[in-house]
Design an enzyme around this catalytic site. Structure first.
Site, PDB file in Angstrom:
ATOM      1  N   LYS A 109       0.823  -1.218   0.000  1.00  0.00           N
ATOM      2  CA  LYS A 109       0.000   0.000   0.000  1.00  0.00           C
ATOM      3  C   LYS A 109       0.857   1.268   0.000  1.00  0.00           C
ATOM      4  CE  LYS A 109      -4.160  -2.083   1.872  1.00  0.00           C
ATOM      5  NZ  LYS A 109      -3.637  -3.474   1.967  1.00  0.00           N
TER       6      LYS A 109
HETATM    7  C1  LIG Z   1      -4.151  -4.572   1.176  1.00  0.00           C
HETATM    8  C2  LIG Z   1      -3.325  -5.806   0.999  1.00  0.00           C
HETATM    9  C3  LIG Z   1      -3.673  -6.811   0.059  1.00  0.00           C
HETATM   10  C4  LIG Z   1      -4.918  -6.744  -0.781  1.00  0.00           C
HETATM   11  O1  LIG Z   1      -4.876  -5.747  -1.774  1.00  0.00           O
HETATM   12  P1  LIG Z   1      -6.229  -5.233  -2.456  1.00  0.00           P
HETATM   13  O2  LIG Z   1      -5.825  -4.093  -3.309  1.00  0.00           O
HETATM   14  O3  LIG Z   1      -7.112  -4.809  -1.303  1.00  0.00           O
HETATM   15  O4  LIG Z   1      -6.808  -6.358  -3.210  1.00  0.00           O
HETATM   16  C5  LIG Z   1      -2.828  -7.920  -0.059  1.00  0.00           C
HETATM   17  N1  LIG Z   1      -1.722  -8.059   0.712  1.00  0.00           N
HETATM   18  C6  LIG Z   1      -1.365  -7.116   1.610  1.00  0.00           C
HETATM   19  C7  LIG Z   1      -0.156  -7.348   2.444  1.00  0.00           C
HETATM   20  C8  LIG Z   1      -2.140  -5.963   1.792  1.00  0.00           C
HETATM   21  O5  LIG Z   1      -1.780  -5.046   2.709  1.00  0.00           O
END
Ligand SMILES: *Cc1c(COP(=O)(O)O)cnc(C)c1O
Length: 494
Positions: A109
């Protein structure tokens, strides 16, 4: 200039700065492009991450001046990541791994949340608004820490994250409560994540913009979070070209550990923009709503919620899927609204066959149990001497399932890139349970130390000292007091 449409009504349109400031359209829909920019691969292939990012983003977000986008991208990526490559590609025997965890909170993120604050500021400027943006977010861990860190010390912004007092890991808590910036704040609530989220929704419904403040969220449905993620699909493709495993123009598959469907959707945009993507493999954990959806065309959230070792994928309503529905229904916003209304009222909806055929040209999906994910962490470590976190393990195993699926014999001849969304050191307990023969200590500090000594690997810098730092934010409040808290800390203080 690109026009952003709401997925729920054709009359709700705006430009990029408005889409990013608003986040969500007034009718509840998500802002989306009908036509996306097209890129010539040859001209992009030798760019470094920052140049590639500003080239792609200035086409997608074309109402900002090019030099503004360039400045945003530089502020986001020049110093915050622990590798110059930003999103390096690591080639293993089975697959190549796209490491998206080199940012300030060791999870993917960061790639979007380091850039979003700068895009928001640029949007304010573009619209001649002279205000401070206050970001409010409820978090079950990853989003809050990445948001607070992304907004840290960005002028004219403030960020506040509410988290469940007993619902997040020690490391995630420390990532928020030990931050040293003066414009961010974390507050625990005596309640669970749902209560935190309901509280934030209530605040947005009731709080009024002031002369100097406006409120916004850093939620993953904001197009400003989606766009930065398109870049690393291109980058990893060109990195694979450099290893000579493929030539420019060859197709590849991507396998993505999925929760809210934001990350994988960025891959879909990359494909629409001309990146030769064959299949996008959606990896789910025990909360396999999406796997069922891709198989049956029926989306059904009426089921038990399972708390797993890959918590960021524990989601029953994947909000960003709405943008894929819009595309697959040929931009028919009435039909999208209808499906979303059914989801709200009954918790389920059925997609027409024709739309599903279109979706299945690109997407397929596998779900992976916690036990299988654990086994995969162990196998990859033993076979490749490479550590993966539980989210990445779900994707890795899903990619293996794809490879051995007789339905996809032709498709699995192409190279597959697995997206790695978190550092293994962010989830030391689950990783040790998979690879260590000794019983795992309940203390996060012990776990981190043990993982280092066992694997002779170093945790990312951002996690190295975090559990020794002093907590700056210690407030714990009742969920009913969240609005008061925002007024006291952010509004009356202003
Ligand atoms: C948020 C997250 C995901 C999922 O991503 P999306 O965009 O919500 O599908 C997968 N792995 C980690 C470690 C995350 O923080």
């Amino acid at each position: 200039m690109n026009i952003f449409y709401s997925t729920r009504s054709d009359s709700n349109t705006c430009d990029a700065p408005s889409a990013i400031l608003k986040g969500l359209a007034q009718d509840g829909g998500l802002f989306t492009l009908k036509e996306v920019p097209q890129f010539d691969l040859e001209s992009l292939q030798n760019l470094d991450f920052i140049s590639l990012s500003s080239t792609i983003l200035s086409q997608y977000l074309d109402s900002y001046p090019k030099d503004v986008i360039q400045d945003c991208v530089e502020s986001a990526y020049k110093q915050n990541f622990d590798t110059k490559e930003i999103t390096p590609l690591k080639c293993l025997k089975d697959f190549s791994i796209l490491e998206l965890y080199h940012g300030p909170t060791a999870a993917f993120k960061d790639v979007a949340l380091c850039l979003l604050p700068h895009l928001l500021l640029a949007s304010l400027k573009q619209k001649n608004l002279n205000k401070t943006i206050v970001i409010l977010t409820a978090t079950s861990g990853d989003t809050g820490s990445a948001a607070l860190s992304g907004f840290s010390n960005v002028p004219n912004t403030k960020a506040l994250a509410f988290f469940p007092n007993n619902g997040i890991s020690e490391i995630q808590r420390a990532q928020m409560t030990t931050l040293e910036a003066n414009n961010v704040l974390a507050c625990a609530i005596d309640g669970n994540f749902d209560q935190a989220q309901t509280g934030v929704k209530n605040i947005f419904a009731n709080i009024k913009e002031t002369d100097s403040l406006m409120f916004s969220s850093a939620n993953s449905i904001n197009f400003g979070r989606l766009a930065p993620q398109i870049v690393y699909y291109f980058k990893s493709y060109f990195d694979l070209v450099k290893t000579q495993k493929i030539k420019v123009g060859d197709k590849v598959n991507f396998c993505v550990p999925t929760g809210n469907f934001g990350d994988i959707l960025a891959g879909f945009y990359a494909k629409l923009s001309g990146l030769p993507i064959n299949k996008l493999i959606c990896a789910s954990n025990d909360n396999k709503v999406l796997t069922d959806f891709f198989e049956t065309g029926h989306y059904n959230k009426n089921r038990d919620f399972v708390i797993t070792t890959s918590p960021s994928m524990d989601i029953l309503v994947s909000s960003n899927l709405e943008r894929l529905l819009y595309y697959s229904l040929d931009f028919d916003s009435n039909q999208v609204s209808q499906k979303m209304q059914e989801l709200k009222e009954k918790g389920s909806y059925q997609m027409p066959q024709k739309a599903m055929d279109k979706i299945r040209e690109t997407f397929c999906s596998y779900w992976v149990s916690q036990e299988e994910a654990k086994q995969t962490i162990k196998e990859v470590y033993e076979k490749e001497n490479y550590l993966i976190d539980p989210h990445t393990a779900v994707a890795y195993k899903a990619a293996l399932n794809f490879k051995s699926d007789s339905k996809f014999l032709e498709d699995s001849k192409y190279q597959t890139i697995v997206l790695s969304t978190a550092s293994a050191f962010k989830f030391p307990k689950s990783v040790l349970e998979a690879i260590d023969l000794k019983p795992v200590s309940p203390s996060a500090k012990d776990q981190l130390e043990r993982l280092c000594s066992l694997t002779k690997a170093q945790p990312p810098k951002c996690l190295q000292n975090i559990l020794n730092k002093e907590e700056r934010f210690k407030d714990v409040i009742d969920p009913s007091k969240m609005m008061d808290y925002v007024l006291t800390k952010e509004v009356n203080n202003d």
